[in-house]
Design a protein around this motif. Structure first.
Motif, mmCIF file in Angstrom:
data_model
loop_
_atom_site.group_PDB
_atom_site.id
_atom_site.type_symbol
_atom_site.label_atom_id
_atom_site.label_comp_id
_atom_site.label_asym_id
_atom_site.label_seq_id
_atom_site.Cartn_x
_atom_site.Cartn_y
_atom_site.Cartn_z
ATOM 1 N N ILE A 671 0.847 -1.192 0.000
ATOM 2 C CA ILE A 671 0.000 0.000 0.000
ATOM 3 C C ILE A 671 0.882 1.242 0.000
ATOM 4 O O ILE A 671 2.093 1.170 0.200
ATOM 5 C CB ILE A 671 -0.936 0.011 1.228
ATOM 6 C CG1 ILE A 671 -0.147 0.322 2.518
ATOM 7 C CG2 ILE A 671 -1.694 -1.293 1.364
ATOM 8 C CD1 ILE A 671 -1.033 0.608 3.713
ATOM 9 N N ARG A 746 -6.591 2.132 4.052
ATOM 10 C CA ARG A 746 -6.901 0.798 3.559
ATOM 11 C C ARG A 746 -7.387 -0.038 4.733
ATOM 12 O O ARG A 746 -7.003 0.195 5.880
ATOM 13 C CB ARG A 746 -5.683 0.109 2.950
ATOM 14 C CG ARG A 746 -5.375 0.551 1.526
ATOM 15 C CD ARG A 746 -4.719 1.884 1.473
ATOM 16 N NE ARG A 746 -4.017 2.108 0.196
ATOM 17 C CZ ARG A 746 -3.403 3.222 -0.100
ATOM 18 N NH1 ARG A 746 -3.401 4.246 0.759
ATOM 19 N NH2 ARG A 746 -2.784 3.347 -1.255
ATOM 20 N N LYS A 772 -9.360 -0.273 -0.534
ATOM 21 C CA LYS A 772 -8.043 -0.265 -1.141
ATOM 22 C C LYS A 772 -8.041 0.634 -2.364
ATOM 23 O O LYS A 772 -9.090 1.075 -2.843
ATOM 24 C CB LYS A 772 -7.620 -1.680 -1.525
ATOM 25 C CG LYS A 772 -8.374 -2.299 -2.708
ATOM 26 C CD LYS A 772 -7.883 -3.716 -2.948
ATOM 27 C CE LYS A 772 -8.446 -4.255 -4.259
ATOM 28 N NZ LYS A 772 -7.847 -3.591 -5.434
#
Length: 789
Positions: A671, A746, A772
């Motif tokens: 991420i 996220r 996400k």
């Protein structure tokens, strides 16, 4: 005819009065002496010996030619000769000026064999018997060996094993000794019943005790072996469990086991009386020690009014007060808690009485039972040594430290009177347990395919208490190797010093083969029992090989720029100093149910090397029992990190990266900000960020419909994290676009299973991302396993 000391004792007084010396065989010989005079001989003659040298016999006598002797010397000489195990009969007489020692030698064992044994191998049985090849044949020793073999079988659940002996004479006055063994059937524990418990269910109490019901894996764990001593120890475990949860009146009424001979299974029944649950009432301190003010000790109190009564908290308070009083010059001070129950309001008021105590000193610390761990590894956990003031509080602390090492399956410290009234002997009984661990972990990611990690760890290397670990891991495009070593008592002080040597090759996140190698030197020391400080210096060097592009990966422009500078400079070096402050109050390091684990780390890079930054990371986990009845444990974890440049701009690889180790369901570096290549029309390497936050909520409980003794637990979790704040310069972007640089959260939810298997802990989970970005890398499945050796 065999003669021992009992016969000599019985007739010695009469013999002396009659002027007669008593022989070892009970034969009386006129010595021509009276009570007032002692006998003297000029020589010692040994008769009857064929294999044993005469000097061996003379060496075990307290009677010497030319020196006077009495019946006490004869008595002691006979005892010594019999204790060698070499003789079946000993006779001592006086003939003129000659002392005649007549012996009958025991037969010599030619060979020791075991017949009928399958569950216990020969090497194990040889370790429990005293009879040895070429050793003396002795009836008493052999009977003790028979019992030792039976005890060994009882320890593996075969208490009905039958052991007989067979002796076969061979030439030369020797015999072959055979132990004929009928191992019998293995006894099991079919049921463990608890009677009288209301506050906690049978399943929860079964978790507390060490005796377990039989299950499909019991042949590996052996926890279903009934042992009366173990059951007595289980009573103490139950007391501590209840005392720490407010039940100060708890007692075990009875505990026993009944054997069903038809099924060869035990039914264990433990009857308890829980009593009422108490909370702390008034808490106070009274001191009779001059110069020690009660008010100055109040900050040491761990017990608070209104909190659930806990014997462990009382003990923690005693330790804290004792430490403080000792630093004020009163090492003998005793702290005695006095409880005052209020049965109506169900409170216990506690007064801590501080007294100067009785002066006593440690004469000796005796270590027993350690077959692998060195004595000094045990001794160094004591804050006292021979000659120091005896302090029961410090003894209890040492016991906790030894248990916390996890080197031993049991630790027991007792005291014995010393040679003087003010001397105490400390006896430390321990039992070593396996401290090695073989681990396997892995998973699958879209970026690197299947990944795996294998590591070998030994927490008590060569019995010296040292920690050593070697690991290797990787996937399709990565390899990582690490070797770690820690000496917990560096230079004899409570300083844990060690190093980590690492090497990593990675082609999965850049377009190049990235080689990083380095070393991490560290040293740490406890500040308090729960607070620990460690410092480290890390050096690493990164290089790139030949710009070899991975066909599945396109490098980002910042990575290209970083590689160009690295190649131009002959490599990228990082030198960093760091410290970590950690706090730990977990009740169990393997399966915590209550407590806090927290740490903060700051790392400063510079020192004349390429990277210059200050990096701060922090993490804290809180565990709390949600339901004692269901053994349901709640966990909340929060974390954060930040990096700032202290010189030039941050390099791309100096940024923070977040992935599966922080938020499950996402890949490594999965991420955060990511570069987009407009030419290739795809997202490329992770760019990292300067700031991250994360949080986890997790609940675990035993697997429903399965026996808790199997060690299977089911857990559900929710993870959340964000990474943002990338500071890559416009020049380094090279026309590529940086996306995801905002604080976008996220999140993932999932479930997992943990298994405290006989081979070691095993973990598996599945996580589904629920929040996400399109460019995030996903990894939904992960597992890990390890085994002890």
């Amino acid at each position: 005819m065999k003669t021992g000391s009992s016969l000599l004792n019985a007739v010695s007084a009469a013999a002396l009065a009659a002027g007669i010396v008593v022989t070892g065989a009970g034969v009386a010989t006129l010595a021509g002496v009276t009570i007032a005079e002692a006998a003297v001989v000029n020589r010692v003659e040994v008769r009857g010996n064929s294999r044993v040298d005469a000097s061996t016999v003379r060496g075990n006598l307290t009677i010497k030619p030319g020196a006077s002797f009495t019946n006490n010397d004869i008595d002691e000489s006979v005892k010594r000769l019999f204790s060698t195990g070499l003789f079946s009969d000993v006779q001592i007489s006086v003939s003129g000026s000659t002392l005649v020692v007549t012996v009958a030698e025991n037969q010599i064992i030619n060979q020791v064999v075991f017949n009928g044994n399958k569950k216990l191998k020969d090497v194990a049985l040889k370790g429990v018997v005293q009879s040895r090849q070429l050793g003396p044949y002795n009836d008493q020793i052999i009977q003790a060996d028979v019992q030792a073999i039976r005890d060994a079988y009882a320890a593996i659940g075969r208490s009905d094993a039958v052991v007989n002996t067979r002796v076969v004479p061979v030439e030369g006055g020797r015999v072959n000794l055979a132990f004929e063994i009928n191992e019998g059937d293995r006894t099991k524990i079919s049921t463990i019943n608890f009677v009288g418990n209301q506050a906690f269910g049978d399943g929860r109490l079964a978790d507390v005790i060490s005796t377990k019901r039989s299950n499909m894996l019991s042949f590996l764990t052996r926890k279903d072996v009934y042992d009366e001593d173990k059951l007595r120890a289980d009573e103490e475990l139950l007391r501590r469990f209840y005392y720490n949860r407010g039940y100060a009146d708890f007692r075990v009424i009875s505990s026993f086991a009944e054997l069903d001979e038809a099924s060869n299974e035990y039914v264990v029944t433990i009857t308890v009386e829980e009593g009422e649950r108490y909370v702390f009432g008034d808490v106070s301190i009274e001191s009779t020690v001059p110069g020690i003010d009660s008010d100055s000790l109040r900050n040491m109190i761990e017990t608070r009014s209104g909190a659930v009564y806990s014997a462990e908290k009382v003990e923690d308070t005693i330790l804290a007060i004792s430490d403080h009083v000792a630093t004020q010059g009163y090492p003998f001070a005793t702290i005695t808690p006095r409880g005052d129950r209020d049965f109506t309001n169900r409170t216990i008021s506690v007064t801590y009485l501080v007294d100067e105590g009785t002066r006593a000193y440690v004469e000796r610390i005796e270590i027993r039972g350690n077959t692998r761990t060195r004595d000094y590894v045990i001794r160094r956990e004591f804050d006292l040594s021979e000659g120091d003031a005896f302090n029961q509080v410090l003894v209890r602390r040492a016991k906790k430290r030894l248990e916390k090492l996890n080197f031993f399956s049991s630790v027991d410290i007792t005291t014995q009177p010393g040679s003087q009234p003010d001397r105490v002997i400390l006896v430390v009984d321990v039992k070593d347990q396996p401290t090695g661990e073989f681990g396997v972990g892995g998973g699958y990611s879209n970026n690197d395919g299947f990944t795996a990690t294998v590591d070998i760890t030994e927490r008590n290397f060569l019995g010296r208490g040292q920690f050593i670990r070697a690991s290797v891991g990787g996937g399709n495009d990565s390899r990582e190797y690490t070797v770690s070593f820690t000496e917990p008592y560096f230079l004899g002080y409570r300083l844990a010093a060690g190093f980590d040597v690492f090497k990593k090759t990675d082609r999965s996140y850049t377009g190049f083969e990235e080689d990083t190698q380095g070393i991490n030197l560290r040293i740490g020391a406890p500040i308090t029992e729960n607070l620990y400080l460690s410092t480290a210096f890390k050096y690493s060097e990164t290089s790139y090989n030949d710009y070899v592009l991975n066909s599945a990966t396109i490098p980002s422009a910042p990575e290209l720029a970083a590689v160009s500078r690295t190649v131009a400079n002959g490599g990228h070096q990082i030198g960093a100093l760091s410290y970590t402050l950690s706090y730990n109050t977990l009740d169990d390091q393997k399966l915590p149910r209550e407590g806090i684990s927290a740490r903060i780390t700051q790392e400063y890079a510079g020192l004349g090397f390429d990277s210059e930054y200050l990096k701060t990371t922090a993490k804290a986990s809180y565990f709390h029992m949600l339901s004692e009845q269901a053994d349901m444990i709640g966990q909340v974890t929060v974390g954060a990190g930040n990096v700032v440049a202290t010189g030039d701009d941050l390099r791309v690889f100096d940024h923070l990266f977040v992935g599966q180790e922080t938020i499950r369901g996402f890949d490594t570096r999965g991420i955060g900000p990511r570069m987009y290549d407009p030419v290739a029309a795809r997202y490329v390497g992770a760019a990292g960020g300067t700031t991250y936050f994360n949080g986890t909520v997790e609940v675990s409980a035993p697997m429903p419909a399965l026996s808790r003794d199997l060690g299977l637990r089911f857990n559900v979790f929710a993870d959340a994290a964000t990474l943002y704040g990338n500071e890559i310069s416009t020049a380094d972007k090279g026309g590529q676009r940086l996306d995801g640089n905002d604080m976008e959260w996220r999140a993932s939810v999932g479930f997992g299973i943990t298994w405290a298997s006989p081979f070691g802990p095993l973990r598996v989970y599945y996580a589904e991302p629920v929040a996400k970005q399109d460019f995030d890398e996903v990894k939904k499945f992960g597992f890990g396993a390890s085994t002890r050796f």
